[in-house]
Design a protein around this motif. Structure first.
Motif, PDB file in Angstrom:
ATOM      1  N   GLU A   1       9.950  24.912  -4.874  1.00  0.00           N
ATOM      2  CA  GLU A   1      10.621  25.535  -3.739  1.00  0.00           C
ATOM      3  C   GLU A   1      11.570  24.514  -3.110  1.00  0.00           C
ATOM      4  OE1 GLU A   1      12.412  27.383  -1.815  1.00  0.00           O
ATOM      5  OE2 GLU A   1      10.820  28.874  -1.980  1.00  0.00           O
ATOM      6  N   PRO A   2      12.838  24.519  -3.522  1.00  0.00           N
ATOM      7  CA  PRO A   2      13.779  23.505  -3.022  1.00  0.00           C
ATOM      8  C   PRO A   2      14.015  23.580  -1.519  1.00  0.00           C
ATOM      9  CG  PRO A   2      14.936  25.206  -4.277  1.00  0.00           C
ATOM     10  CD  PRO A   2      13.477  25.438  -4.475  1.00  0.00           C
ATOM     11  N   ALA A   3      13.926  24.803  -0.939  1.00  0.00           N
ATOM     12  CA  ALA A   3      14.169  24.945   0.497  1.00  0.00           C
ATOM     13  C   ALA A   3      13.129  24.195   1.320  1.00  0.00           C
ATOM     14  CB  ALA A   3      14.176  26.418   0.881  1.00  0.00           C
ATOM     15  N   GLU A   4      11.912  24.069   0.780  1.00  0.00           N
ATOM     16  CA  GLU A   4      10.840  23.376   1.486  1.00  0.00           C
ATOM     17  C   GLU A   4      10.551  22.005   0.893  1.00  0.00           C
ATOM     18  OE1 GLU A   4       7.407  25.869   2.104  1.00  0.00           O
ATOM     19  OE2 GLU A   4       8.627  27.681   2.171  1.00  0.00           O
ATOM     20  N   GLY A   5      11.198  21.686  -0.223  1.00  0.00           N
ATOM     21  CA  GLY A   5      11.024  20.379  -0.836  1.00  0.00           C
ATOM     22  C   GLY A   5       9.623  20.126  -1.345  1.00  0.00           C
ATOM     23  N   LYS A   6       8.989  21.164  -1.923  1.00  0.00           N
ATOM     24  CA  LYS A   6       7.626  20.985  -2.408  1.00  0.00           C
ATOM     25  C   LYS A   6       7.339  21.900  -3.590  1.00  0.00           C
ATOM     26  CE  LYS A   6       5.773  24.228   1.053  1.00  0.00           C
ATOM     27  NZ  LYS A   6       4.952  24.326   2.269  1.00  0.00           N
ATOM     28  N   MET A   7       6.303  21.544  -4.338  1.00  0.00           N
ATOM     29  CA  MET A   7       5.789  22.393  -5.403  1.00  0.00           C
ATOM     30  C   MET A   7       4.679  23.269  -4.826  1.00  0.00           C
ATOM     31  SD  MET A   7       7.654  21.329  -7.980  1.00  0.00           S
ATOM     32  CE  MET A   7       6.868  21.957  -9.467  1.00  0.00           C
TER      33      MET A   7
ATOM     34  N   GLN B   1       6.029  15.749  -9.744  1.00  0.00           N
ATOM     35  CA  GLN B   1       7.456  15.572  -9.999  1.00  0.00           C
ATOM     36  C   GLN B   1       8.171  16.915  -9.996  1.00  0.00           C
ATOM     37  OE1 GLN B   1       8.800  12.567 -12.900  1.00  0.00           O
ATOM     38  NE2 GLN B   1      10.057  14.154 -13.826  1.00  0.00           N
ATOM     39  N   SER B   2       9.236  16.998  -9.203  1.00  0.00           N
ATOM     40  CA  SER B   2      10.026  18.212  -9.126  1.00  0.00           C
ATOM     41  C   SER B   2      11.002  18.280 -10.291  1.00  0.00           C
ATOM     42  CB  SER B   2      10.813  18.236  -7.807  1.00  0.00           C
ATOM     43  OG  SER B   2      11.888  17.314  -7.869  1.00  0.00           O
TER      44      SER B   2
END
Length: 262
Positions: A121-127, A239-240
């Motif tokens: 989820e790039p908007a929240e910067g997390k997996m 890792q994203s």
């Protein structure tokens, strides 16, 4: 030359876009694992169909692309069964989701669960990894519904998760690695059938806090499917797709169904 009507139209478009973004951002991510019934009473109901999708239930979308799950299984009277071969992939608005069918052959309680692949989820910067389950009771056996599956994050029901009337109190214990999580936050959403328009953003996702023993409670005010999501921060990073180490949202979800008393 710009006319005042053009300016007003542009302003309306901007306001609409902002409101839309706000509404979606206010909706929680839920992995839906929805069976065609939560109670099998007759052989005619014994083939249970499932829909598995990653979305915002109360907002009725948008649908998010769901990769093939790492696990789709059931624990029931015949032990654990791997059901991944029963999955069928579909797309709606270019986003993937899955359906499946399962034939119930014996009385008992069947705990279906999904372990998804991590979602970026790039908007929240997390997996995001949501371990999700639902219980289907067959032929009134009513045994095993509170079995712990041993998922990394899991809601263990204290209330029997089927045969619920609208207005019943649902209670569960949030666990991580088998241990209660004190004061865990639980998000609650109703799977909207289109009959409800929330009057403000806080009505979309209800939020309750567990007590010191990890136990939470919620009264379900409307018939339909209710999702309970205990959201914890992962103890490690991942890792994203962009190659960075990012936090993990580790969720334990359970779905329950309520009916109106008529």
């Amino acid at each position: 030359m710009l006319f005042w009507s053009d300016v007003k139209c542009a302003a309306r478009a901007c306001i609409t876009l902002v409101c839309l973004c706000y509404s979606v951002s206010g909706s929680a991510h839920f992995l839906e694992l929805i069976p065609s019934t939560d109670i099998v009473s007759t052989p005619a109901q014994s083939k249970v169909a499932f829909t598995i999708q990653f979305t915002h239930p109360m907002a009725q979308g948008p649908l998010m692309d769901l990769a093939a799950p790492e696990q789709f299984a059931v624990f029931g009277p015949m032990g654990k069964q791997d059901l991944r071969a029963s999955l069928s992939a579909h797309k709606r608005h270019q986003q993937q989701f899955f359906t499946a069918e399962y034939q119930i052959k014996r009385p008992g309680d069947y705990l279906f669960y999904v372990v998804p692949k991590p979602y970026w989820e790039p908007a929240e910067g997390k997996m995001i990894v949501h371990y999700t389950k639902v219980v289907v009771d067959a032929y009134g056996m009513e045994q095993g519904w509170d079995t712990e599956l041993g998922l990394p994050t899991e809601i263990v029901p204290l209330t029997r998760p089927f045969g619920l009337w609208t207005g019943n109190l649902f209670q569960g214990v949030v666990k991580r690695d088998g241990k209660p999580v004190p004061f865990a936050e639980v998000e609650v959403e109703w799977k909207n059938d289109g009959s409800i328009t929330p009057p403000a953003d806080p009505y979309v996702t209800q939020v309750v806090r567990a007590d010191v023993n990890g136990t939470f409670s919620y009264v379900m005010p409307k018939s339909g499917w209710w999702g309970f999501a205990a959201l914890l921060e992962g103890e490690h990073t991942m890792q994203s797709p962009e190659g960075k180490q990012v936090p993990i949202e580790q969720g334990g979800l359970i779905w329950v169904y309520t009916r109106d008393m008529k």
